[in-house]
Design a protein around this motif. Structure first.
Motif, PDB file in Angstrom:
ATOM      1  N   TYR A  52       0.842  -1.199   0.000  1.00  0.00           N
ATOM      2  CA  TYR A  52       0.000   0.000   0.000  1.00  0.00           C
ATOM      3  C   TYR A  52       0.878   1.250   0.000  1.00  0.00           C
ATOM      4  O   TYR A  52       0.663   2.185  -0.771  1.00  0.00           O
ATOM      5  N   ARG A  53       1.912   1.222   0.842  1.00  0.00           N
ATOM      6  CA  ARG A  53       2.810   2.388   0.917  1.00  0.00           C
ATOM      7  C   ARG A  53       3.552   2.612  -0.396  1.00  0.00           C
ATOM      8  O   ARG A  53       3.934   3.739  -0.708  1.00  0.00           O
ATOM      9  N   ALA A  54       3.798   1.529  -1.147  1.00  0.00           N
ATOM     10  CA  ALA A  54       4.533   1.662  -2.405  1.00  0.00           C
ATOM     11  C   ALA A  54       3.750   2.487  -3.430  1.00  0.00           C
ATOM     12  O   ALA A  54       4.299   2.944  -4.422  1.00  0.00           O
ATOM     13  N   LEU A 280      -6.124   1.581  12.538  1.00  0.00           N
ATOM     14  CA  LEU A 280      -4.672   1.483  12.379  1.00  0.00           C
ATOM     15  C   LEU A 280      -4.078   1.340  13.770  1.00  0.00           C
ATOM     16  O   LEU A 280      -4.529   1.999  14.713  1.00  0.00           O
ATOM     17  N   ILE A 281      -3.092   0.502  13.872  1.00  0.00           N
ATOM     18  CA  ILE A 281      -2.552   0.162  15.188  1.00  0.00           C
ATOM     19  C   ILE A 281      -1.968   1.374  15.915  1.00  0.00           C
ATOM     20  O   ILE A 281      -1.915   1.409  17.146  1.00  0.00           O
ATOM     21  N   TYR A 282      -1.593   2.424  15.151  1.00  0.00           N
ATOM     22  CA  TYR A 282      -1.070   3.645  15.792  1.00  0.00           C
ATOM     23  C   TYR A 282      -2.006   4.156  16.889  1.00  0.00           C
ATOM     24  O   TYR A 282      -1.578   4.838  17.803  1.00  0.00           O
ATOM     25  N   ARG A 283      -3.307   3.842  16.737  1.00  0.00           N
ATOM     26  CA  ARG A 283      -4.315   4.358  17.664  1.00  0.00           C
ATOM     27  C   ARG A 283      -3.947   4.034  19.125  1.00  0.00           C
ATOM     28  O   ARG A 283      -4.314   4.760  20.027  1.00  0.00           O
TER      29      ARG A 283
HETATM   30  C1  LIG Z   1      -5.701  -0.120   2.838  1.00  0.00           C
HETATM   31  C2  LIG Z   1      -4.415  -0.182   3.614  1.00  0.00           C
HETATM   32  C3  LIG Z   1      -4.570  -0.996   4.841  1.00  0.00           C
HETATM   33  C4  LIG Z   1      -3.263  -1.124   5.555  1.00  0.00           C
HETATM   34  C5  LIG Z   1      -3.467  -1.923   6.781  1.00  0.00           C
HETATM   35  C6  LIG Z   1      -2.134  -2.129   7.412  1.00  0.00           C
HETATM   36  O1  LIG Z   1      -1.519  -3.148   7.183  1.00  0.00           O
HETATM   37  C7  LIG Z   1      -1.635  -1.074   8.226  1.00  0.00           C
HETATM   38  C8  LIG Z   1      -0.424  -1.144   8.742  1.00  0.00           C
HETATM   39  C9  LIG Z   1       0.209   0.001   9.412  1.00  0.00           C
HETATM   40  C10 LIG Z   1       1.326  -0.454  10.311  1.00  0.00           C
HETATM   41  O2  LIG Z   1       0.991  -0.321  11.636  1.00  0.00           O
HETATM   42  C11 LIG Z   1       2.482   0.457  10.108  1.00  0.00           C
HETATM   43  C12 LIG Z   1       2.103   1.294   8.957  1.00  0.00           C
HETATM   44  O3  LIG Z   1       2.778   2.177   8.529  1.00  0.00           O
HETATM   45  C13 LIG Z   1       0.851   0.850   8.379  1.00  0.00           C
HETATM   46  C14 LIG Z   1      -0.040   1.933   7.835  1.00  0.00           C
HETATM   47  C15 LIG Z   1       0.146   2.046   6.351  1.00  0.00           C
HETATM   48  C16 LIG Z   1      -0.968   2.781   5.667  1.00  0.00           C
HETATM   49  C17 LIG Z   1      -0.955   4.243   6.032  1.00  0.00           C
HETATM   50  C18 LIG Z   1      -1.729   5.022   5.041  1.00  0.00           C
HETATM   51  C19 LIG Z   1      -1.688   6.473   5.460  1.00  0.00           C
HETATM   52  C20 LIG Z   1      -2.286   7.358   4.428  1.00  0.00           C
HETATM   53  O4  LIG Z   1      -3.005   6.937   3.533  1.00  0.00           O
HETATM   54  O5  LIG Z   1      -2.002   8.520   4.561  1.00  0.00           O
END
Ligand SMILES: CCCCCC(=O)/C=C/[C@H]1[C@H](O)CC(=O)[C@@H]1CCCCCCC(=O)O
Ligand code: NDP
Length: 337
Positions: A52-54, A280-283
């Motif tokens: 997703y980040r890519a 998101l786990i950051y919560r």
């Molecule tokens: C549709 C994307 C779902 C991603 C779910 C996931 O695996 C999240 C993982 C997080 C992990 O705790 C560390 C991260 O960086 C992940 C978040 C990555 C997606 C952030 C998107 C932020 C944005 O769109 O601005």
């Protein structure tokens, strides 16, 4: 002088990522200044979210990600040589961390939890972000009660295998899905009550039989067609925790249009009065070590088991990452140096 190897994103992946999407380069690190440390990677994580980040990071960026690393040079008394820590500077063998990094990213530049003789690589797995994702996503968001029926997919993966076991610790009936017979056998060993190979079983038929009264909690790692089917098997007032949607990460983005053909049919959500929440786990960043310490205790008490699929060698980062989308890992996928 320390020379780091780094993997950069060479081009945007189209569909399943390919080796040519990444390029390996060398980088001379700046000197270790006052307050800084130089660390060497020990275990690097590959995770589905990197796909997703890519889509988001600028081309030629170092691939984002967490690793367990060892301090090899230190001008910071808090982090002496030999200390292990977790940081999120990405796919790199060596990294300089500055006082600013420790200040700006406390969650992702942190000590390992106290873990005795357990393998340090757990700091990017069950005793790290994936473990906490299972812990808080299930317990805090879904609040399971003994006797609830919990559905989890991706159940042989890093997050799913922890969800299965935590739900069992809480006295729930667990229905789990994974992508091979070997994985199904392992998830049964973890204590799940009903386990299915989604590649060889009708998801709808399996759920009708395993959950005749409906599912109270659905912990979704997969999304897509699986979720479209699973929602029809929810009990009234059920909770759906949208953790991930790995089945969709390699799809091209379509325009966001209101359409009744996706996984979430309003009629099902409304008539079953479901609570559907993404997270998101950051919560739970402010409760990070609460989760990790509880998980560590459960491991030491023999209540939580883990597996790692280990690939050796930094040059294997892209292939280990691509393997996530081909079901190669059982438990947490880890690249060891
Ligand atoms: C549709 C994307 C779902 C991603 C779910 C996931 O695996 C999240 C993982 C997080 C992990 O705790 C560390 C991260 O960086 C992940 C978040 C990555 C997606 C952030 C998107 C932020 C944005 O769109 O601005
Ligand atoms: N919300 C958050 O903060 C977080 C969310 N997540 C999400 O949790 C989910 C699980 O992550 P994690 O446990 O680390 O990853 P895993 O360790 O489970 O690795 C990925 C696994 O997903 C399965 N998979 C791959 N493609 C598909 C597909 N098309 N359909 C069904 N299953 C597939 C594969 O197993 P199989 O053989 O069973 O197909 C694969 O081994 C991901 O969606 C991830 O994005 C993770 C961390 C934090």
């Amino acid at each position: 002088m320390v020379v780091a190897k780094v993997w950069r994103l060479a081009r945007r992946p189209v569909g399943t990522p390919r080796l040519e999407d990444f390029v390996l380069e060398e980088e001379v690190l700046p000197a270790c200044g006052e307050g800084d440390v130089i660390v060497e990677a020990v275990a690097l994580s590959v995770d589905p979210y990197m796909r997703y980040r890519a889509r988001l990071i600028p081309l030629n960026s170092v691939m984002f990600g967490t690793q367990v690393a060892k301090v090899i040079e230190s001008k910071n008394p808090k982090w002496p040589v030999g200390t292990h820590l977790v940081h999120c500077e990405g796919w790199r063998t060596h990294t300089r961390l500055t006082t600013q990094d420790f200040k700006d990213k406390p969650l992702f530049t942190s000590p390992l939890p106290e873990m005795g003789d357990l393998p340090k690589s757990l700091g990017i797995g069950l005793l790290g972000m994936p473990g906490n994702t299972a812990y808080f996503g299930l317990l805090d968001l879904c609040k399971p009660k003994a006797g609830d029926t919990v559905l989890v997919n991706g159940a042989a993966g890093a997050v799913g295998s922890a969800v299965v076991q935590i739900a069992k610790i809480k006295g729930c009936t667990v229905i789990a899905f994974a992508g091979s017979d070997e994985k199904v056998a392992w998830v049964k060993e973890l204590g799940a009550d009903h386990v299915f190979n989604y590649k060889t079983t009708s998801i709808g038929d399996a759920l009708s039989k395993a959950a005749p009264k409906g599912i109270n909690i659905y912990f979704d790692n997969v999304g897509g067609k699986f979720t479209a089917e699973a929602l029809h098997h929810m009990a009234d007032f059920g909770c759906v925790a949208l953790c991930g949607a790995i089945s969709t990460y390699n799809e091209e983005r379509k325009e966001d249009v209101a359409t009744p053909t996706g996984a979430f049919k309003e009629s099902v959500l409304i008539t079953k009065q479901l609570r559907v929440e993404g997270f998101l786990i950051y919560r739970w960043g402010n409760r990070w070590f609460e989760g990790l310490n509880q998980i560590r205790d459960w491991i030491l008490q023999g209540k939580l088991k883990y597996k790692e699929t280990v690939v050796h060698g930094f040059e294997k980062m892209p292939s280990a990452f691509i393997g996530l989308f081909q079901g190669e890992n059982i438990g947490k996928a880890v690249v060891m140096l």
